[in-house]
Design a protein around this motif. Structure first.
Motif, PDB file in Angstrom:
ATOM      1  N   ALA A   1     -12.728  -0.923  -0.675  1.00 45.85           N
ATOM      2  CA  ALA A   1     -12.675  -0.022  -1.573  1.00 45.85           C
ATOM      3  C   ALA A   1     -11.317   0.645  -1.743  1.00 45.85           C
ATOM      4  CB  ALA A   1     -13.650   0.877  -1.218  1.00 45.85           C
ATOM      5  N   ILE A   2     -10.985   1.076  -2.697  1.00 48.47           N
ATOM      6  CA  ILE A   2      -9.841   2.183  -2.887  1.00 48.47           C
ATOM      7  C   ILE A   2     -10.221   3.477  -3.204  1.00 48.47           C
ATOM      8  CG2 ILE A   2      -7.945   2.442  -4.502  1.00 48.47           C
ATOM      9  CD1 ILE A   2      -7.807  -0.325  -3.251  1.00 48.47           C
ATOM     10  N   LEU A   3      -9.833   4.436  -2.334  1.00 48.94           N
ATOM     11  CA  LEU A   3     -10.299   5.771  -2.422  1.00 48.94           C
ATOM     12  C   LEU A   3      -9.414   6.645  -3.539  1.00 48.94           C
ATOM     13  CD1 LEU A   3      -9.899   6.888   1.513  1.00 48.94           C
ATOM     14  CD2 LEU A   3     -12.038   6.834  -0.093  1.00 48.94           C
ATOM     15  N   LEU A   4     -10.406   7.248  -4.162  1.00 44.62           N
ATOM     16  CA  LEU A   4      -9.647   8.024  -5.251  1.00 44.62           C
ATOM     17  C   LEU A   4      -9.920   9.501  -5.179  1.00 44.62           C
ATOM     18  CD1 LEU A   4     -10.532   5.995  -8.545  1.00 44.62           C
ATOM     19  CD2 LEU A   4      -8.478   5.708  -7.062  1.00 44.62           C
ATOM     20  N   GLU A   5      -8.994  10.423  -5.620  1.00 41.34           N
ATOM     21  CA  GLU A   5      -9.367  11.781  -5.535  1.00 41.34           C
ATOM     22  C   GLU A   5      -9.168  12.443  -6.850  1.00 41.34           C
ATOM     23  OE1 GLU A   5      -8.150  12.746  -0.910  1.00 41.34           O
ATOM     24  OE2 GLU A   5      -6.691  13.305  -2.699  1.00 41.34           O
ATOM     25  N   THR A   6      -9.935  13.378  -7.359  1.00 43.95           N
ATOM     26  CA  THR A   6      -9.625  14.224  -8.590  1.00 43.95           C
ATOM     27  C   THR A   6      -9.027  15.254  -8.508  1.00 43.95           C
ATOM     28  OG1 THR A   6     -12.004  14.831  -8.518  1.00 43.95           O
ATOM     29  CG2 THR A   6     -11.158  12.801  -9.852  1.00 43.95           C
ATOM     30  N   GLU A   7      -8.214  15.772  -9.361  1.00 43.10           N
ATOM     31  CA  GLU A   7      -7.628  17.193  -9.601  1.00 43.10           C
ATOM     32  C   GLU A   7      -7.776  17.567 -10.658  1.00 43.10           C
ATOM     33  OE1 GLU A   7      -3.635  17.582  -7.628  1.00 43.10           O
ATOM     34  OE2 GLU A   7      -4.284  16.572  -5.572  1.00 43.10           O
ATOM     35  N   GLY A   8      -8.484  18.207 -11.006  1.00 37.24           N
ATOM     36  CA  GLY A   8      -8.676  18.541 -12.546  1.00 37.24           C
ATOM     37  C   GLY A   8      -9.407  17.493 -13.333  1.00 37.24           C
ATOM     38  N   ASP A   9      -8.624  17.080 -14.234  1.00 35.09           N
ATOM     39  CA  ASP A   9      -8.997  15.919 -14.940  1.00 35.09           C
ATOM     40  C   ASP A   9      -8.160  14.502 -14.538  1.00 35.09           C
ATOM     41  OD1 ASP A   9     -10.838  17.027 -16.870  1.00 35.09           O
ATOM     42  OD2 ASP A   9      -9.502  17.260 -18.433  1.00 35.09           O
ATOM     43  N   LYS A  10      -7.205  14.851 -13.547  1.00 39.43           N
ATOM     44  CA  LYS A  10      -6.563  13.905 -13.233  1.00 39.43           C
ATOM     45  C   LYS A  10      -7.213  13.111 -12.147  1.00 39.43           C
ATOM     46  CE  LYS A  10      -2.192  15.899 -14.686  1.00 39.43           C
ATOM     47  NZ  LYS A  10      -0.917  16.678 -13.953  1.00 39.43           N
ATOM     48  N   ILE A  11      -6.835  11.787 -11.987  1.00 36.09           N
ATOM     49  CA  ILE A  11      -7.578  10.849 -11.004  1.00 36.09           C
ATOM     50  C   ILE A  11      -6.192  10.065 -10.388  1.00 36.09           C
ATOM     51  CG2 ILE A  11      -8.925   8.676 -10.665  1.00 36.09           C
ATOM     52  CD1 ILE A  11     -10.135   9.245 -13.612  1.00 36.09           C
ATOM     53  N   TYR A  12      -6.497  10.186  -8.959  1.00 34.14           N
ATOM     54  CA  TYR A  12      -5.489   9.713  -7.938  1.00 34.14           C
ATOM     55  C   TYR A  12      -6.098   8.576  -7.140  1.00 34.14           C
ATOM     56  CZ  TYR A  12      -2.597  13.697  -9.187  1.00 34.14           C
ATOM     57  OH  TYR A  12      -1.945  14.722  -9.934  1.00 34.14           O
ATOM     58  N   ALA A  13      -5.218   7.499  -6.911  1.00 34.24           N
ATOM     59  CA  ALA A  13      -5.610   6.496  -6.069  1.00 34.24           C
ATOM     60  C   ALA A  13      -4.914   7.025  -4.533  1.00 34.24           C
ATOM     61  CB  ALA A  13      -5.198   4.898  -6.250  1.00 34.24           C
ATOM     62  N   VAL A  14      -5.524   6.952  -3.598  1.00 36.10           N
ATOM     63  CA  VAL A  14      -4.912   7.644  -2.437  1.00 36.10           C
ATOM     64  C   VAL A  14      -5.109   6.770  -1.028  1.00 36.10           C
ATOM     65  CG1 VAL A  14      -5.317   9.942  -3.197  1.00 36.10           C
ATOM     66  CG2 VAL A  14      -6.810   8.970  -1.598  1.00 36.10           C
ATOM     67  N   GLY A  15      -5.752   5.638  -1.145  1.00 38.92           N
ATOM     68  CA  GLY A  15      -6.114   4.926   0.085  1.00 38.92           C
ATOM     69  C   GLY A  15      -6.941   3.764   0.075  1.00 38.92           C
ATOM     70  N   THR A  16      -7.283   3.509   1.147  1.00 34.86           N
ATOM     71  CA  THR A  16      -8.401   2.139   1.090  1.00 34.86           C
ATOM     72  C   THR A  16      -9.226   2.436   2.391  1.00 34.86           C
ATOM     73  OG1 THR A  16      -7.106   0.545   2.630  1.00 34.86           O
ATOM     74  CG2 THR A  16      -6.516   0.417   0.163  1.00 34.86           C
ATOM     75  N   VAL A  17     -10.411   1.970   2.162  1.00 36.83           N
ATOM     76  CA  VAL A  17     -11.473   1.907   2.995  1.00 36.83           C
ATOM     77  C   VAL A  17     -11.990   0.433   3.236  1.00 36.83           C
ATOM     78  CG1 VAL A  17     -13.788   2.752   3.707  1.00 36.83           C
ATOM     79  CG2 VAL A  17     -12.255   4.196   2.705  1.00 36.83           C
ATOM     80  N   GLY A  18     -12.039  -0.179   4.481  1.00 38.85           N
ATOM     81  CA  GLY A  18     -12.594  -1.516   4.713  1.00 38.85           C
ATOM     82  C   GLY A  18     -11.689  -2.391   5.188  1.00 38.85           C
ATOM     83  N   VAL A  19     -11.717  -3.446   4.923  1.00 41.78           N
ATOM     84  CA  VAL A  19     -10.834  -4.667   5.725  1.00 41.78           C
ATOM     85  C   VAL A  19      -9.973  -5.085   4.437  1.00 41.78           C
ATOM     86  CG1 VAL A  19     -10.666  -6.750   6.966  1.00 41.78           C
ATOM     87  CG2 VAL A  19     -12.719  -5.098   7.438  1.00 41.78           C
ATOM     88  N   ASP A  20      -8.872  -4.759   4.428  1.00 43.02           N
ATOM     89  CA  ASP A  20      -7.990  -5.011   3.289  1.00 43.02           C
ATOM     90  C   ASP A  20      -7.213  -6.467   3.731  1.00 43.02           C
ATOM     91  OD1 ASP A  20      -5.267  -4.862   4.137  1.00 43.02           O
ATOM     92  OD2 ASP A  20      -5.657  -2.721   4.244  1.00 43.02           O
ATOM     93  N   GLN A  21      -6.750  -7.194   2.598  1.00 41.40           N
ATOM     94  CA  GLN A  21      -6.238  -8.520   2.671  1.00 41.40           C
ATOM     95  C   GLN A  21      -4.892  -8.384   2.338  1.00 41.40           C
ATOM     96  OE1 GLN A  21      -8.398 -10.511   4.102  1.00 41.40           O
ATOM     97  NE2 GLN A  21     -10.098  -9.274   3.646  1.00 41.40           N
ATOM     98  N   PHE A  22      -4.021  -7.374   2.568  1.00 51.82           N
ATOM     99  CA  PHE A  22      -2.992  -7.426   1.955  1.00 51.82           C
ATOM    100  C   PHE A  22      -1.777  -8.081   3.097  1.00 51.82           C
ATOM    101  CE2 PHE A  22      -4.307  -2.944   0.667  1.00 51.82           C
ATOM    102  CZ  PHE A  22      -4.896  -3.404  -0.373  1.00 51.82           C
ATOM    103  N   THR A  23      -1.801  -8.169   4.020  1.00 50.73           N
ATOM    104  CA  THR A  23      -0.736  -8.846   4.942  1.00 50.73           C
ATOM    105  C   THR A  23      -1.106 -10.177   4.450  1.00 50.73           C
ATOM    106  OG1 THR A  23      -1.070  -7.243   6.519  1.00 50.73           O
ATOM    107  CG2 THR A  23       0.023  -9.236   7.139  1.00 50.73           C
ATOM    108  N   GLN A  24      -2.177 -10.856   4.759  1.00 50.41           N
ATOM    109  CA  GLN A  24      -2.192 -12.361   4.538  1.00 50.41           C
ATOM    110  C   GLN A  24      -1.925 -12.430   2.876  1.00 50.41           C
ATOM    111  OE1 GLN A  24      -3.364 -13.954   7.276  1.00 50.41           O
ATOM    112  NE2 GLN A  24      -2.766 -15.827   6.007  1.00 50.41           N
TER     113      GLN A  24
END
Ligand code: FES
Length: 238
Positions: A174-197
């Motif tokens: 999962a990708i973590l998002l945060e909101t500030e007012g109307d704005k949406i930010y991606a801030v991190g991941t939760v779970g087992v990511d596959q980026f290295t592979q």
């Protein structure tokens, strides 16, 4: 589809949730190392203006790239409140996914890299896609799911990317998002990511597309969000 393309797709081949600070802290305590903070990146529209919750049509598959310039993610408005869930891993570990984000808590986002054999959307085709409830898969007859046609793994976007069926051994990250007012930010991941592979397996393709592996691995500071059909030539359903 050309067989060579299919084979390449299979061999080369996961929306975020918006969280407030308190839920983020709770999640952090429960994820046992599966939560990773990356660069905070603003989600924007094609014209560069901030993406707002009202811009995200229900049950529509949007793509953006996070946390790296080359790692695809899906953003979906499930049009109902999505509650946090605990996901269990096959090795006995577990982590908490914080559920939907936004005012209605209906927004979810995941890495679009299949945890089975890394099928992912490219500019030419996408084998891993969201199937709305009213447009179920012809193969599995299921809707409201993310399904990877490479080897038919099914994931539940309303349950943290949980594996519903097929050979995948891990949930979608999962990708973590945060909101500030109307704005949406991606801030991190939760779970087992596959980026290295992912970087290892597709090194040559990424160098070709981004000019260098370093470019492909650049952390993004903003993410342009578009509908999948504007990114890929062929959205392959099965
Ligand atoms: S790559 Fe095998 S199911 Fe997705």
């Amino acid at each position: 589809m050309d067989r060579r393309v299919f084979i390449k797709a299979c061999s080369t081949l996961a929306v975020a949730s918006l969280v407030d600070a308190s839920i983020f802290s709770q999640t952090l305590a429960n994820t046992k190392g599966t939560l990773k903070r990356y660069t905070k990146a603003l989600l924007v529209k094609e014209d560069g203006s901030p993406l707002r919750e009202e811009d995200i049509k229900p049950h529509t598959q949007y793509i953006f790239f996070y946390p790296y310039a080359s790692t695809p993610c899906y953003l979906i408005n499930l049009d109902r409140e999505i509650k946090p869930v605990e996901l269990k891993l096959k090795d006995g570990g577990s982590y908490t996914w914080q559920g939907g984000a936004g005012k209605k808590r209906s927004l979810v986002a995941y890495s679009a890299i299949c945890p089975h054999q890394l099928s992912h959307p490219t500019k030419d085709y996408s084998f891993i896609n969201y199937y709305p409830p009213d447009k179920p898969s012809e193969t599995t007859k299921k809707g409201g799911i993310i399904q990877c046609c490479a080897h038919v793994s099914l994931f539940d976007p309303a349950e943290g990317g949980k594996v519903l069926d097929g050979p995948a051994e891990f949930p979608l990250a999962a990708i973590l998002l945060e909101t500030e007012g109307d704005k949406i930010y991606a801030v991190g991941t939760v779970g087992v990511d596959q980026f290295t592979q992912f970087f290892e397996n597709f090194k040559q393709d990424l160098i070709q597309q981004y000019g260098s592996l370093a470019n492909a691995k650049k952390m993004v500071e903003s993410c342009t969000v578009v509908e999948i059909k504007r990114y890929t030539k062929e959205v392959i359903h099965c």
